[in-house]
Design an enzyme around this catalytic site. Structure first.
Site, short mmCIF file in Angstrom:
data_model
loop_
_atom_site.label_atom_id
_atom_site.label_comp_id
_atom_site.label_asym_id
_atom_site.label_seq_id
_atom_site.Cartn_x
_atom_site.Cartn_y
_atom_site.Cartn_z
N ASP A 1 0.86 -1.17 0.00
CA ASP A 1 0.00 0.00 0.00
C ASP A 1 0.91 1.24 0.00
O ASP A 1 2.13 1.15 0.17
CB ASP A 1 -0.97 0.00 1.20
CG ASP A 1 -2.20 0.86 0.90
OD1 ASP A 1 -2.16 1.66 -0.06
OD2 ASP A 1 -3.21 0.75 1.63
C1 BGC Z 1 -5.18 3.06 0.13
C2 BGC Z 1 -5.34 1.96 -0.89
C3 BGC Z 1 -5.28 2.53 -2.29
C4 BGC Z 1 -3.97 3.28 -2.45
C5 BGC Z 1 -3.76 3.84 -3.85
C6 BGC Z 1 -3.99 3.95 -0.17
O1 BGC Z 1 -3.97 5.06 0.63
O2 BGC Z 1 -5.06 2.49 1.40
O3 BGC Z 1 -6.55 1.30 -0.69
O4 BGC Z 1 -5.40 1.51 -3.23
O5 BGC Z 1 -3.95 4.34 -1.52
O6 BGC Z 1 -4.62 4.86 -4.14
#
Ligand code: BGC
Length: 744
Positions: A289
């Site tokens: 993530d």
């Molecule tokens: C979130 C994810 C997301 C990623 C990319 C993160 O802050 O936890 O769920 O896919 O950002 O946007």
């Protein structure tokens, strides 16, 4: 003309692959091609494939990487997210393919969670439909529009189980139940990747199961907070939906921000290698993530980013989202012998494998067809599907004296800021959804009931304590026969980084409801929110409560059609709605404890209960009303015994006893009465959504097999235990018929 680099690459792939080609099945051909490319790559180029940067359309992170175009050109960045539209994707892909030495195409990821342009209800709302076909179709439509807009990878499905409505991200999941969550996870993977996981198709997306693992259980519901649970709870309750999505063929997994048992997920060899790749047999790529490698420094398991990067790569991370850690440190670490190049090769293999599966080496621009984009985005059948899902997602929580459905021509006062909002209908992660394209609930009510029959006043804002609009709201309501009050949370009060300590309706909206109540007119409360709320007060005041979540592009029309009975509500809650925040976590599949209470007014003080609140939820899991009513017969079992290798049939007759045609979600629960470890008082094991005409009845049959009763036993082996079981069937987890059987 193709550039020279790409021609050389293609020729090498073909030559090497044909020299080595012993077997001809597609998977082994891909493996040979992957090896061919890998052999041509420098260490830096390999590491480039392990790098994911956001484009300049960044929406999530503070750390926009400068100069990423140069990085693509130099082979230092092999993957991009937050870039979409065919024109823009084409521009970036061209740099990779025509200007980098090897011309390896980019992956393009985006958070296509509940639609791309045509936005469906938020995922929690979709789950309330209990309609797997419609859910799969929603993901299919999202994939079609996103792929037609240049994308090849979605960061979905989010499958995190959660029992904590304080956590804002419950809006992105499928609720509290592992069985339902697993079925929905599979349906979404099928929708994104196509029925046969046909990634080579131009209109499918690579799915990404997230957030691995147990992200839905942050302590106190505070986003990114510590997760700590027993191994048994993790395996029996939190793991099943990830497993189901992987078994359904999802080819990428995203790590989670949280720690589990003291180890941050992005550095957990147990999670990423032993469990995910070992036990679950996952063959795809693991992406972190957003900057979660760097965050291991804050977690306190690494001294600096470089050290965190080592933990991640050794744990089994293949791709670093936005953290610049692999980009900055990995080459030197390999050169210094801190990490073996063969580990890097394995990671790169996994990235290249999906690029081959997607067919990107054959045609890197396959998603970039502007005419197709124009034709498919907002296609009429997509809007139709979004409308259908929006109606199915809505849950009727209360309907005293059949105040709903409304009758055409009645004078209606529509009150509330949310009634006139389009942006809020889209919820969080609206992808490329465009609120200027759509109509508000107020617009749709006027269209349906005639402008002259709808009177509007904002009353108050959703957030804040400004009561200056109350007087006008009262005057407006006085002119009407019925009041439709649209209240709840603004869209950004749910989703990521939107945890709450108080789950009441915010601001002075409930106070406005109290004022309106004094007018003695029927009040219908339409709720827009992304989590279970404490609706105790609203439930006392309103004549009807309709939960509409954030219902998407077609949300206004769907709300209108449900209010007017053009559609008879059929949604059922997939998360328990507590009476108050203090009861959290409150979930239906809880344990009995040694001191259970069986009656709410149990006088014995020394029981597992509160002295200031009942234990019961306001609305239980599986609950939802209809404009009609359903009656359940007693349960019939084909036998009172279930053999270790046999099955048994449980049937119930469901009758539509009301005046409207309607749909009912028939739910099956079981309870294992005595186990080597304590067992939940109820566990969902099956459901079927049936449609019944007024007066009609249907027999619903479930087949129970022993594998449905398996769990992690005292010695942590997975299997069943013989003994007595209870079986329940009904329209929600509380109001059920009951029978018993013995597992031999
Ligand atoms: C979130 C994810 C997301 C990623 C990319 C993160 O802050 O936890 O769920 O896919 O950002 O946007």
């Amino acid at each position: 003309m193709k550039n020279i680099a790409q021609l050389i690459l293609m020729l090498s792939i073909i030559l090497l692959a044909s020299c080595q080609q012993k077997k001809s099945d597609p998977a082994s051909i891909i493996e040979q091609k992957v090896d061919s490319v890998l052999k041509l790559m420098t260490l830096e180029e390999k590491i480039g494939q392990m790098v994911l940067y956001t484009s300049d359309w960044d929406i999530t992170g503070p750390t926009l990487k400068k100069g990423y175009l140069e990085d693509i050109k130099n082979g230092h960045c092999g993957n991009i997210f937050n870039a979409h539209t065919t024109a823009y994707v084409h521009k970036l892909q061209k740099i990779a393919v025509e200007e980098s030495r090897l011309g390896i195409p980019l992956l393009f990821g985006y958070d296509v969670i509940h639609g791309h342009k045509t936005i469906f209800p938020i995922s929690l709302g979709e789950s309330a439909s209990w309609d797997l076909v419609a859910i799969e179709n929603g993901a299919r439509v999202a994939a079609i529009e996103a792929a037609a807009s240049g994308l090849n990878w979605t960061f979905a499905p989010m499958v995190d189980i959660s029992v904590d409505p304080r956590w804002g991200r419950v809006s992105e999941g499928a609720g509290e139940d592992p069985f339902l969550g697993s079925r929905i996870a599979e349906a979404r993977v099928r929708g994104f990747q196509g029925k046969d996981n046909n990634l080579a198709d131009t209109l499918t997306l690579l799915a990404c199961v997230k957030h691995f693992a147990a992200y839905g259980a942050p302590q106190a519901g505070r986003d990114y907070n510590t997760v700590d649970m027993s191994q048994r709870v993790f395996l029996d309750t939190y793991l099943p939906p990830y497993k189901a999505a992987i078994d359904a063929g999802a080819m990428s997994v995203m790590t989670s921000f949280n720690e589990l048992d003291g180890v941050p997920a992005s550095g957990s060899k147990y999670l990423l290698t032993d469990l995910l790749r070992g036990k679950l047999g996952f063959k795809g790529l693991v992406v972190t993530d957003h900057t979660s490698i760097n965050e291991m420094v804050n977690h306190g398991v690494a001294d600096n980013d470089a050290e965190a990067g080592l933990l991640a790569v050794k744990a089994g991370v293949d791709m670093d989202m936005q953290g610049e850690v692999f980009f900055k440190y990995l080459k030197k670490q390999v050169d210094d012998g801190l990490v073996e190049e063969k580990l890097i090769d394995e990671a790169v293999r996994r990235v290249l494998r999906v690029k081959f599966m997607l067919g990107l080496f054959d045609d890197p621009y396959k998603y970039c067809n502007e005419a197709r984009e124009k034709q498919l985005v907002y296609a009429p059948e997509h809007l139709e599907a979004a409308l259908d899902m929006a109606k199915k997602s809505m849950v009727l929580l209360k309907n005293n004296n059949n105040v709903l459905p409304l009758k055409k021509g009645e004078k209606i006062a529509v009150i509330g800021e949310l009634a006139a909002s389009t942006r809020d209908l889209l919820g969080s992660w609206k992808a490329a959804g465009d609120w200027d394209f759509m109509k508000s609930t107020l617009d749709e009510l006027k269209l349906y009931n005639g402008e002259k029959n709808i009177f509007f006043a904002e009353g108050c804002k959703t957030i804040g304590n400004d009561r200056s609009g109350f007087t006008q709201a009262m005057a407006t309501a006085r002119k009407a026969e019925k009041i439709v009050l649209v209240i709840g949370e603004n869209w950004d009060w749910s989703g990521e980084a939107a945890s709450r300590t108080n789950i009441k309706i915010p601001g002075v909206q409930t106070e406005l409801l109290e004022k309106l109540k004094a007018l003695n007119k029927p009040i219908i409360v339409v709720l827009m929110n992304g989590r279970p709320l404490d609706l105790t007060r609203e439930n006392e005041l309103a004549d009807a409560l309709l939960e509409t979540w954030y219902a998407g592009t077609m949300g206004g029309k769907a709300i209108t059609q449900v209010l007017y009975g053009e559609y008879n509500p059929s949604g059922k809650l997939t998360m328990t709605f507590p009476m108050n925040v203090g009861q959290i976590p409150l979930y239906y599949n809880a344990k009995n404890t040694g001191r259970p209470i069986y009656l709410p007014n149990d006088k014995d003080k020394y029981k597992s209960k509160y002295i200031d609140s009942p234990n019961d939820p306001l609305f239980p899991f599986g609950y939802g009303l209809s404009y009609t009513t359903f009656a359940y017969s007693d349960i019939k079992l084909s036998s009172n015994e279930l053999a270790a290798k046999g099955d048994l049939k449980a049937t119930v007759r469901v009758t539509n006893t009301g005046k409207y045609d309607g749909e009912e979600v028939v739910q099956l629960y079981v309870r294992d009465l005595v186990g080597s470890v304590t067992r939940p008082v109820k566990e969902l094991k099956g459901f079927e959504k049936i449609r019944l005409k007024a007066g009609e009845s249907k027999v619903v049959t479930f087949t129970i097999t022993p594998d449905m009763l398996a769990f992690h036993r005292l010695d942590m082996t997975y299997g069943t235990e013989p003994g007595d079981y209870k079986l329940f069937m009904g329209g929600n987890s509380r109001d059920v018929k009951e029978a018993g059987f013995k597992l031999k």
